[in-house]
Design an enzyme around this catalytic site. Sequence first.
Site, PDB file in Angstrom:
ATOM      1  N   HIS A   1      12.444  18.511  34.841  1.00 45.11           N
ATOM      2  CA  HIS A   1      11.012  18.488  35.149  1.00 45.11           C
ATOM      3  C   HIS A   1      10.621  17.104  35.667  1.00 45.11           C
ATOM      4  CE1 HIS A   1      10.986  16.588  31.152  1.00 45.11           C
ATOM      5  NE2 HIS A   1      11.690  17.636  30.748  1.00 45.11           N
TER       6      HIS A   1
ATOM      7  N   CYS B   1      17.222  18.670  31.592  1.00 49.88           N
ATOM      8  CA  CYS B   1      16.787  17.368  31.091  1.00 49.88           C
ATOM      9  C   CYS B   1      17.724  16.913  29.977  1.00 49.88           C
ATOM     10  CB  CYS B   1      15.351  17.459  30.577  1.00 49.88           C
ATOM     11  SG  CYS B   1      14.759  15.955  29.772  1.00 49.88           S
TER      12      CYS B   1
ATOM     13  N   CYS C   1      14.854  28.125   5.953  1.00 47.97           N
ATOM     14  CA  CYS C   1      14.734  29.575   6.151  1.00 47.97           C
ATOM     15  C   CYS C   1      15.019  29.903   7.610  1.00 47.97           C
ATOM     16  CB  CYS C   1      13.333  30.030   5.758  1.00 47.97           C
ATOM     17  SG  CYS C   1      12.990  31.756   6.192  1.00 47.97           S
TER      18      CYS C   1
ATOM     19  N   CYS D   1      25.178  20.586  35.370  1.00 50.42           N
ATOM     20  CA  CYS D   1      26.426  21.156  34.864  1.00 50.42           C
ATOM     21  C   CYS D   1      27.329  21.505  36.046  1.00 50.42           C
ATOM     22  CB  CYS D   1      26.125  22.403  34.030  1.00 50.42           C
ATOM     23  SG  CYS D   1      27.599  23.254  33.440  1.00 50.42           S
TER      24      CYS D   1
ATOM     25  N   CYS E   1      22.653  36.081   4.360  1.00 44.60           N
ATOM     26  CA  CYS E   1      21.314  35.801   3.859  1.00 44.60           C
ATOM     27  C   CYS E   1      20.573  34.855   4.794  1.00 44.60           C
ATOM     28  CB  CYS E   1      21.379  35.235   2.443  1.00 44.60           C
ATOM     29  SG  CYS E   1      21.824  33.506   2.345  1.00 44.60           S
TER      30      CYS E   1
ATOM     31  N   CYS F   1      28.146  25.710  35.859  1.00 43.22           N
ATOM     32  CA  CYS F   1      27.154  26.717  36.271  1.00 43.22           C
ATOM     33  C   CYS F   1      26.103  26.156  37.218  1.00 43.22           C
ATOM     34  CB  CYS F   1      26.476  27.325  35.042  1.00 43.22           C
ATOM     35  SG  CYS F   1      25.447  26.159  34.127  1.00 43.22           S
TER      36      CYS F   1
ATOM     37  N   CYS G   1       8.606  15.440  28.455  1.00 41.16           N
ATOM     38  CA  CYS G   1       9.222  16.520  27.670  1.00 41.16           C
ATOM     39  C   CYS G   1       8.173  17.141  26.755  1.00 41.16           C
ATOM     40  CB  CYS G   1      10.375  15.977  26.829  1.00 41.16           C
ATOM     41  SG  CYS G   1      11.753  15.335  27.810  1.00 41.16           S
TER      42      CYS G   1
ATOM     43  N   CYS H   1      11.398  31.361   9.512  1.00 41.71           N
ATOM     44  CA  CYS H   1      10.260  30.477   9.803  1.00 41.71           C
ATOM     45  C   CYS H   1      10.667  29.011   9.867  1.00 41.71           C
ATOM     46  CB  CYS H   1       9.169  30.659   8.755  1.00 41.71           C
ATOM     47  SG  CYS H   1       9.646  30.107   7.098  1.00 41.71           S
TER      48      CYS H   1
ATOM     49  N   HIS I   1      10.288  31.004  -1.892  1.00 47.77           N
ATOM     50  CA  HIS I   1       9.794  31.182  -0.520  1.00 47.77           C
ATOM     51  C   HIS I   1       9.839  32.646  -0.084  1.00 47.77           C
ATOM     52  CE1 HIS I   1       9.200  30.342   3.760  1.00 47.77           C
ATOM     53  NE2 HIS I   1      10.274  31.062   4.013  1.00 47.77           N
TER      54      HIS I   1
END
Length: 292
Positions: free
Chosen positions: A151, A143, A211, A135, A198, A138, A156, A214, A226
């Site tokens: 790395h 990757c 959700c 970048c 929500c 910054c 990956c 999770c 759920h």
Amino acid sequence: MTTTRYRPTWDLALDPLVSCKLCLGEYPVEQMTTIAQCQCIFCTLCLKQYVELLIKEGLETAISCPDAACPKQGHLQENEIECMVAAEIMQRYKKLQFEREVLFDPCRTWCPASTCQAVCQLQDVGLQTPQPVQCKACRMEFCSTCKASWHPGQGCPETMPITFLPGETSAAFKMEEDDAPIKRCPKCKVYIERDEGCAQMMCKNCKHAFCWYCLESLDDDFLLIHYDKGPCRNKLGHSRASVIWHRTQVVGIFAGFGLLLLVASPFLLLATPFVLCCKCKCSKGDDDPLPT
């Protein structure tokens, strides 16, 4: 000498009114707006509210004609949108447009540092393997595939990081952080920010429902079962009464459809022999030899 033709006042009431397909009201032509690409016409107020809603919700960047039966499937041009919305809404529209361009551009990608959000250029677009991207804002090197810190010599991670907290880079992503304000869509991996509301989320990019806590799919969970069990129990963010009302509406829709099918089934059974008989007669008529 010029003369002015007198027009009776009662003729003014006979000026043609145009019907708006959105609100079904009738208005003078001066209060209507025509979409240049498809020539569909709507009242200016309805069209403005339609455009503002799509931009505020971030649903579309190519704003299509509100008429679902539009024969030309027209879209509003940028100058048309700019004429009917406020400056801050237009600024948001251009931002959404730019974000979508970067998302689908194979030559560019976003810097994963949450404090940066700069657009980075990939050096070798044709390279199918992971490559380092630096970048310019910054100076972070990451990757191109997994967006983690570069790395070299390592593959990956199989599980892509899906959440991170403000002020952290992708190397410090949190995998199971319920309170993380930004997460990735489990399906298309686009970053999604949740301020409040929500826990049933829908990705604006791929329309996948899941959700927030999770990341389990909610595409087929119409009754939101759920949130009645497991670690996400009572975490939906709505009162019990509103959940019950939602379920009542869903059950009512399915029950109404079933009742309609039940009522219509005798008519379908009666009509089936008649349709088959007509088809047999038509096929028999086609097989008869022509008279000589």
